[in-house]
Write a protein that holds these residues in place. Structure first.
Motif, short mmCIF file in Angstrom:
data_model
loop_
_atom_site.label_atom_id
_atom_site.label_comp_id
_atom_site.label_asym_id
_atom_site.label_seq_id
_atom_site.Cartn_x
_atom_site.Cartn_y
_atom_site.Cartn_z
N ARG A 15 0.80 -1.23 0.00
CA ARG A 15 0.00 0.00 0.00
C ARG A 15 0.82 1.28 0.00
O ARG A 15 0.36 2.31 -0.46
CB ARG A 15 -0.84 0.08 1.27
N LYS A 62 -9.10 -8.79 7.98
CA LYS A 62 -9.90 -7.81 7.23
C LYS A 62 -9.88 -8.10 5.72
O LYS A 62 -10.23 -7.21 4.94
CB LYS A 62 -9.37 -6.41 7.48
N ARG A 64 -7.53 -8.19 3.49
CA ARG A 64 -6.87 -7.02 2.90
C ARG A 64 -6.25 -7.29 1.52
O ARG A 64 -5.93 -6.35 0.82
CB ARG A 64 -5.74 -6.56 3.82
N HIS A 99 -17.94 6.86 10.33
CA HIS A 99 -16.49 7.05 10.32
C HIS A 99 -16.01 7.14 11.76
O HIS A 99 -16.41 8.04 12.50
CB HIS A 99 -16.11 8.32 9.57
N THR A 101 -13.03 7.85 14.43
CA THR A 101 -11.78 8.60 14.48
C THR A 101 -11.39 8.83 15.93
O THR A 101 -12.05 8.33 16.85
CB THR A 101 -11.92 9.92 13.69
N SER A 108 -10.52 19.69 14.29
CA SER A 108 -10.15 19.95 12.89
C SER A 108 -11.23 19.42 11.93
O SER A 108 -11.62 20.09 10.98
CB SER A 108 -8.80 19.28 12.63
N THR A 112 -13.18 21.41 8.98
CA THR A 112 -12.86 21.24 7.55
C THR A 112 -13.48 19.99 6.92
O THR A 112 -13.35 19.79 5.72
CB THR A 112 -11.33 21.16 7.34
N GLY A 113 -14.16 19.17 7.70
CA GLY A 113 -14.70 17.92 7.16
C GLY A 113 -13.63 16.84 7.15
O GLY A 113 -12.50 17.05 7.61
N ASP A 115 -10.97 14.57 5.34
CA ASP A 115 -10.22 14.43 4.10
C ASP A 115 -9.35 13.20 4.17
O ASP A 115 -9.23 12.55 5.20
CB ASP A 115 -9.45 15.71 3.76
N ARG A 119 -3.96 8.70 2.80
CA ARG A 119 -4.47 7.61 1.94
C ARG A 119 -5.15 8.21 0.71
O ARG A 119 -5.36 9.41 0.61
CB ARG A 119 -5.45 6.76 2.72
N ARG A 137 -7.92 3.07 17.25
CA ARG A 137 -6.51 3.13 16.79
C ARG A 137 -5.93 4.53 16.98
O ARG A 137 -4.72 4.71 16.98
CB ARG A 137 -6.42 2.74 15.32
N HIS A 138 -6.81 5.53 17.10
CA HIS A 138 -6.34 6.92 17.24
C HIS A 138 -6.59 7.48 18.65
O HIS A 138 -6.63 8.69 18.83
CB HIS A 138 -7.05 7.81 16.22
C1 HQG Z 1 -8.49 11.73 10.42
C2 HQG Z 1 -7.47 0.53 8.86
C3 HQG Z 1 -8.03 15.97 11.24
C4 HQG Z 1 -9.36 10.51 10.19
C5 HQG Z 1 -8.83 0.83 9.40
C6 HQG Z 1 -8.47 9.42 10.71
C7 HQG Z 1 -9.51 1.56 8.29
C8 HQG Z 1 -8.71 14.16 10.04
C9 HQG Z 1 -7.06 9.92 10.41
C10 HQG Z 1 -8.38 2.14 7.48
C11 HQG Z 1 -9.30 14.98 9.06
C12 HQG Z 1 -6.39 9.21 9.28
C13 HQG Z 1 -8.37 3.63 7.50
C14 HQG Z 1 -9.22 16.38 9.25
C15 HQG Z 1 -9.61 12.94 8.49
N1 HQG Z 1 -8.58 16.83 10.34
N2 HQG Z 1 -8.08 14.65 11.13
N3 HQG Z 1 -9.73 17.24 8.36
N4 HQG Z 1 -9.85 14.21 8.11
N5 HQG Z 1 -8.92 12.90 9.65
O1 HQG Z 1 -5.37 5.53 9.49
O2 HQG Z 1 -9.91 5.99 8.65
O3 HQG Z 1 -5.92 -2.17 9.21
O4 HQG Z 1 -5.34 7.09 7.47
O5 HQG Z 1 -10.57 10.62 10.92
O6 HQG Z 1 -9.50 -0.31 9.80
O7 HQG Z 1 -8.40 5.70 10.67
O8 HQG Z 1 -5.05 -0.50 7.58
O9 HQG Z 1 -7.50 6.39 8.38
O10 HQG Z 1 -8.63 9.23 12.07
O11 HQG Z 1 -10.30 0.78 7.46
O12 HQG Z 1 -6.53 -2.38 6.81
O13 HQG Z 1 -7.20 11.29 10.03
O14 HQG Z 1 -7.18 1.65 8.07
O15 HQG Z 1 -7.47 -0.61 8.10
O16 HQG Z 1 -6.04 7.91 9.74
O17 HQG Z 1 -8.31 4.08 8.85
P1 HQG Z 1 -5.96 6.68 8.75
P2 HQG Z 1 -8.60 5.58 9.22
P3 HQG Z 1 -6.16 -1.46 7.90
#
Ligand code: HQG
Length: 181
Positions: A15, A62, A64, A99, A101, A108, A112-113, A115, A119, A137-138
């Motif tokens: 990835r 998952k 993947r 979603h 988070t 944030s 800004t919604g 984004d 990824r 995770r966060h």
């Molecule tokens: C956040 C795992 C501030 C977003 C999982 C997220 C999922 C913002 C983080 C997959 C934002 C990015 C993806 C903004 C988005 N300001 N924060 N404007 N917009 N965010 O890990 O969704 O194990 O890239 O909310 O199960 O947590 O890898 O995305 O918290 O399916 O297969 O920025 O990864 O799968 O974090 O996870 P990530 P995600 P895998």
């Protein structure tokens, strides 16, 4: 064999960083299976072979990864940061998606919604348990409800990965509401 470690390594090279596996990934995300096995042998498991790879692919929690029809190529189903087109089907979403988070991001996001960050897409889920697990995770999890039906009617394109993850390029603030969970 430490399947989790191998799976993690595979997500990283397929990835995000093919060069870490001495691999090339084509425009549709495909890498050569034999080259991937060689890389896993070098970096993780000296005795790794095709049967072990089949096992990792089949049992990934998952789902993947997928093989090409002829079994010679492999790719991650979604979650890339490198620019690939994994030919996901455009799909009409349900009226709402979720979603998950971390609480630290909400200030944030509320401004800004959502984004896509590093990824290619924002990842959405259809059930609350998955959204919570993604959020944890966060840190402290927060779940947003996404008005995906309204977004689709407004022209946003949704994709559904083979493992059930929903993907969209962004989610503007007006389609988001925080859930009390
Ligand atoms: C956040 C795992 C501030 C977003 C999982 C997220 C999922 C913002 C983080 C997959 C934002 C990015 C993806 C903004 C988005 N300001 N924060 N404007 N917009 N965010 O890990 O969704 O194990 O890239 O909310 O199960 O947590 O890898 O995305 O918290 O399916 O297969 O920025 O990864 O799968 O974090 O996870 P990530 P995600 P895998």
């Amino acid at each position: 064999m430490n399947k989790t470690a191998v799976g993690r390594y595979m997500t990283r090279v397929l990835r995000h960083e093919p060069s870490a596996g001495f691999l090339e990934v084509d425009e549709h995300g495909w890498a050569n299976v034999d080259e991937l096995i060689d890389a896993i042998r070098k970096v993780k498991e000296p005795a790794f072979d095709r049967a072990a790879l089949d096992d990792v692919v089949a049992t990934d929690n998952k789902q993947r990864f997928s093989y090409s029809e002829d079994g010679k190529l492999i790719r991650a189903n979604q979650g890339h940061s490198i620019p690939v087109d994994v030919e996901l089907p455009v799909t009409e979403p349900p009226e709402y998606l979720l979603h998950g988070t971390g609480a630290k991001f909400t200030e944030s996001i509320d401004r800004t919604g959502l984004d896509r960050r590093s990824r290619l897409y924002v990842h959405l889920s259809s059930d609350i348990e998955t959204a919570r697990a993604v959020g944890i995770r966060h840190g402290t999890p927060v779940i947003y409800r996404v008005k995906s039906g309204e977004m689709a009617r407004d022209g946003f394109t949704f994709y559904r990965s083979v493992n059930g993850v929903w993907l969209v390029e962004s989610v503007p603030v007006k389609y988001l509401e925080k859930l009390d969970v």
